[in-house]
Design a protein around this motif. Structure first.
Motif, PDB file in Angstrom:
ATOM      1  N   PRO A  82      33.457  17.904  46.500  1.00  0.00           N
ATOM      2  CA  PRO A  82      32.443  18.606  47.304  1.00  0.00           C
ATOM      3  C   PRO A  82      32.079  19.982  46.732  1.00  0.00           C
ATOM      4  N   VAL A  83      33.055  20.668  46.129  1.00  0.00           N
ATOM      5  CA  VAL A  83      32.778  21.972  45.527  1.00  0.00           C
ATOM      6  C   VAL A  83      31.889  21.783  44.295  1.00  0.00           C
ATOM      7  N   VAL A  84      32.232  20.811  43.450  1.00  0.00           N
ATOM      8  CA  VAL A  84      31.441  20.531  42.248  1.00  0.00           C
ATOM      9  C   VAL A  84      30.004  20.188  42.634  1.00  0.00           C
ATOM     10  N   LYS A  85      29.842  19.477  43.754  1.00  0.00           N
ATOM     11  CA  LYS A  85      28.505  19.077  44.220  1.00  0.00           C
ATOM     12  C   LYS A  85      27.625  20.300  44.514  1.00  0.00           C
ATOM     13  N   GLU A  86      28.228  21.379  44.994  1.00  0.00           N
ATOM     14  CA  GLU A  86      27.469  22.604  45.279  1.00  0.00           C
ATOM     15  C   GLU A  86      26.825  23.179  44.015  1.00  0.00           C
ATOM     16  N   PHE A  87      27.424  22.923  42.854  1.00  0.00           N
ATOM     17  CA  PHE A  87      26.961  23.505  41.597  1.00  0.00           C
ATOM     18  C   PHE A  87      26.001  22.582  40.836  1.00  0.00           C
ATOM     19  N   LYS A  88      25.843  21.367  41.327  1.00  0.00           N
ATOM     20  CA  LYS A  88      25.014  20.379  40.628  1.00  0.00           C
ATOM     21  C   LYS A  88      23.570  20.878  40.510  1.00  0.00           C
ATOM     22  N   GLY A  89      23.039  20.824  39.297  1.00  0.00           N
ATOM     23  CA  GLY A  89      21.658  21.216  39.034  1.00  0.00           C
ATOM     24  C   GLY A  89      21.420  22.711  38.983  1.00  0.00           C
ATOM     25  N   LYS A  90      22.478  23.500  39.041  1.00  0.00           N
ATOM     26  CA  LYS A  90      22.324  24.965  39.034  1.00  0.00           C
ATOM     27  C   LYS A  90      22.881  25.536  37.727  1.00  0.00           C
ATOM     28  N   ASN A  91      22.486  26.759  37.438  1.00  0.00           N
ATOM     29  CA  ASN A  91      23.071  27.483  36.317  1.00  0.00           C
ATOM     30  C   ASN A  91      24.456  27.939  36.794  1.00  0.00           C
ATOM     31  N   VAL A  92      25.485  27.235  36.366  1.00  0.00           N
ATOM     32  CA  VAL A  92      26.835  27.426  36.913  1.00  0.00           C
ATOM     33  C   VAL A  92      27.328  28.869  36.779  1.00  0.00           C
ATOM     34  N   PRO A  93      27.225  29.510  35.603  1.00  0.00           N
ATOM     35  CA  PRO A  93      27.735  30.891  35.524  1.00  0.00           C
ATOM     36  C   PRO A  93      27.063  31.838  36.516  1.00  0.00           C
ATOM     37  N   GLU A  94      25.749  31.718  36.691  1.00  0.00           N
ATOM     38  CA  GLU A  94      25.044  32.605  37.630  1.00  0.00           C
ATOM     39  C   GLU A  94      25.372  32.255  39.081  1.00  0.00           C
ATOM     40  N   PHE A  95      25.335  30.956  39.399  1.00  0.00           N
ATOM     41  CA  PHE A  95      25.580  30.536  40.773  1.00  0.00           C
ATOM     42  C   PHE A  95      27.015  30.822  41.195  1.00  0.00           C
ATOM     43  N   TYR A  96      27.952  30.759  40.245  1.00  0.00           N
ATOM     44  CA  TYR A  96      29.352  31.007  40.599  1.00  0.00           C
ATOM     45  C   TYR A  96      29.538  32.411  41.170  1.00  0.00           C
ATOM     46  N   LEU A  97      28.843  33.410  40.611  1.00  0.00           N
ATOM     47  CA  LEU A  97      28.991  34.782  41.108  1.00  0.00           C
ATOM     48  C   LEU A  97      28.602  34.868  42.588  1.00  0.00           C
ATOM     49  N   GLU A  98      27.506  34.183  42.948  1.00  0.00           N
ATOM     50  CA  GLU A  98      27.093  34.152  44.364  1.00  0.00           C
ATOM     51  C   GLU A  98      28.136  33.403  45.201  1.00  0.00           C
ATOM     52  N   TRP A  99      28.598  32.277  44.659  1.00  0.00           N
ATOM     53  CA  TRP A  99      29.568  31.445  45.374  1.00  0.00           C
ATOM     54  C   TRP A  99      30.855  32.226  45.648  1.00  0.00           C
ATOM     55  N   GLU A 100      31.350  32.960  44.634  1.00  0.00           N
ATOM     56  CA  GLU A 100      32.590  33.723  44.801  1.00  0.00           C
ATOM     57  C   GLU A 100      32.409  34.820  45.842  1.00  0.00           C
ATOM     58  N   GLU A 101      31.234  35.457  45.854  1.00  0.00           N
ATOM     59  CA  GLU A 101      30.970  36.507  46.844  1.00  0.00           C
ATOM     60  C   GLU A 101      30.986  35.921  48.261  1.00  0.00           C
ATOM     61  N   GLN A 102      30.378  34.737  48.433  1.00  0.00           N
ATOM     62  CA  GLN A 102      30.401  34.075  49.743  1.00  0.00           C
ATOM     63  C   GLN A 102      31.828  33.683  50.130  1.00  0.00           C
ATOM     64  N   TRP A 103      32.603  33.176  49.163  1.00  0.00           N
ATOM     65  CA  TRP A 103      34.004  32.807  49.401  1.00  0.00           C
ATOM     66  C   TRP A 103      34.784  34.029  49.868  1.00  0.00           C
ATOM     67  N   LYS A 104      34.548  35.156  49.208  1.00  0.00           N
ATOM     68  CA  LYS A 104      35.246  36.407  49.549  1.00  0.00           C
ATOM     69  C   LYS A 104      34.890  36.849  50.976  1.00  0.00           C
ATOM     70  N   LYS A 105      33.597  36.832  51.318  1.00  0.00           N
ATOM     71  CA  LYS A 105      33.172  37.245  52.663  1.00  0.00           C
ATOM     72  C   LYS A 105      33.763  36.336  53.733  1.00  0.00           C
ATOM     73  N   LYS A 106      33.770  35.038  53.469  1.00  0.00           N
ATOM     74  CA  LYS A 106      34.321  34.078  54.434  1.00  0.00           C
ATOM     75  C   LYS A 106      35.794  34.372  54.695  1.00  0.00           C
ATOM     76  N   HIS A 107      36.568  34.575  53.630  1.00  0.00           N
ATOM     77  CA  HIS A 107      38.000  34.823  53.787  1.00  0.00           C
ATOM     78  C   HIS A 107      38.267  36.205  54.392  1.00  0.00           C
ATOM     79  N   GLN A 108      37.404  37.150  54.090  1.00  0.00           N
ATOM     80  CA  GLN A 108      37.569  38.482  54.673  1.00  0.00           C
ATOM     81  C   GLN A 108      37.346  38.423  56.186  1.00  0.00           C
ATOM     82  N   MET A 109      36.321  37.673  56.611  1.00  0.00           N
ATOM     83  CA  MET A 109      36.062  37.529  58.050  1.00  0.00           C
ATOM     84  C   MET A 109      37.231  36.820  58.743  1.00  0.00           C
TER      85      MET A 109
END
Length: 196
Positions: free
Chosen positions: A52-79
């Protein structure tokens, strides 16, 4: 990770598609994707199924999208961490604001994971830079080794034909000294030896 769709056609949910390398020395895609690989290895160590995680990155520029993904992961865990913290009232809140308790000073687990990922990444980038800086020196060493190897092969002055004929000569020489191998056959009037 693969650049050939035929290679992963039977397992498309298990792949991160990467652009093919065209020989461009300025192509840094594989280095740029390292944070993603570190992140899914370190931040998602408790995830049982990565598809399911890999599916989120399908069709995207992985290096760029990962930075957004990590920021969202951080906010979720911080909350989640903020919600799980007990609320302090009155004097307890005042004391924690001034000096803080030891429990307050412990870094949350999600921040430890992010810090660990960043440390691993920094070490890897330093190693990459070191290898890249030493590239010309390493290439010279490889070239010198190949040159010395070629020179030593020329000095040998032995061909495959020479090697085969010398082996044939040695085999025939050994046979002429020792004679052909002797295989004892029992004579018709002799009984074969009895085993004891």
């Amino acid at each position: 990770m693969d650049s050939n769709p035929d290679a992963y056609s039977l397992q498309p949910e298990n792949v991160i598609a990467v652009p093919p390398w065209t020989g461009d020395p300025n192509d840094t895609y594989l280095v740029d994707i390292i944070p993603f690989l570190e992140g899914i290895g370190l931040l998602l160590s408790d995830v049982q199924d990565i598809r399911p995680v890999v599916k989120e990155f399908k069709g995207k520029n992985v290096p760029e999208f990962y930075l957004e993904w990590e920021e969202q992961w951080k906010k979720k865990h911080q909350m989640e961490w903020e919600k799980a913290k007990p609320k302090k009232e009155g004097l307890a809140r005042f004391v924690s604001l001034i000096g803080g308790s030891q429990q307050e000073q412990i870094m949350p687990q999600y921040q430890q994971a992010l810090l660990h990922r960043q440390m691993v990444h920094n070490e890897l980038i330093e190693h990459y830079k070191s290898v890249k800086d030493k590239g010309p020196e390493l290439q010279r060493a490889i070239d010198d080794y190949e040159k010395k190897f070629q020179e030593s092969m020329k000095k040998q002055k032995i061909t495959h034909w020479d090697l085969l004929t010398k082996l044939d000569y040695l085999t025939n020489f050994k046979l002429s000294i020792q004679g052909p191998p002797q295989i004892p056959f029992p004579q018709p009037d002799q009984q074969p030896p009895q085993s004891q």
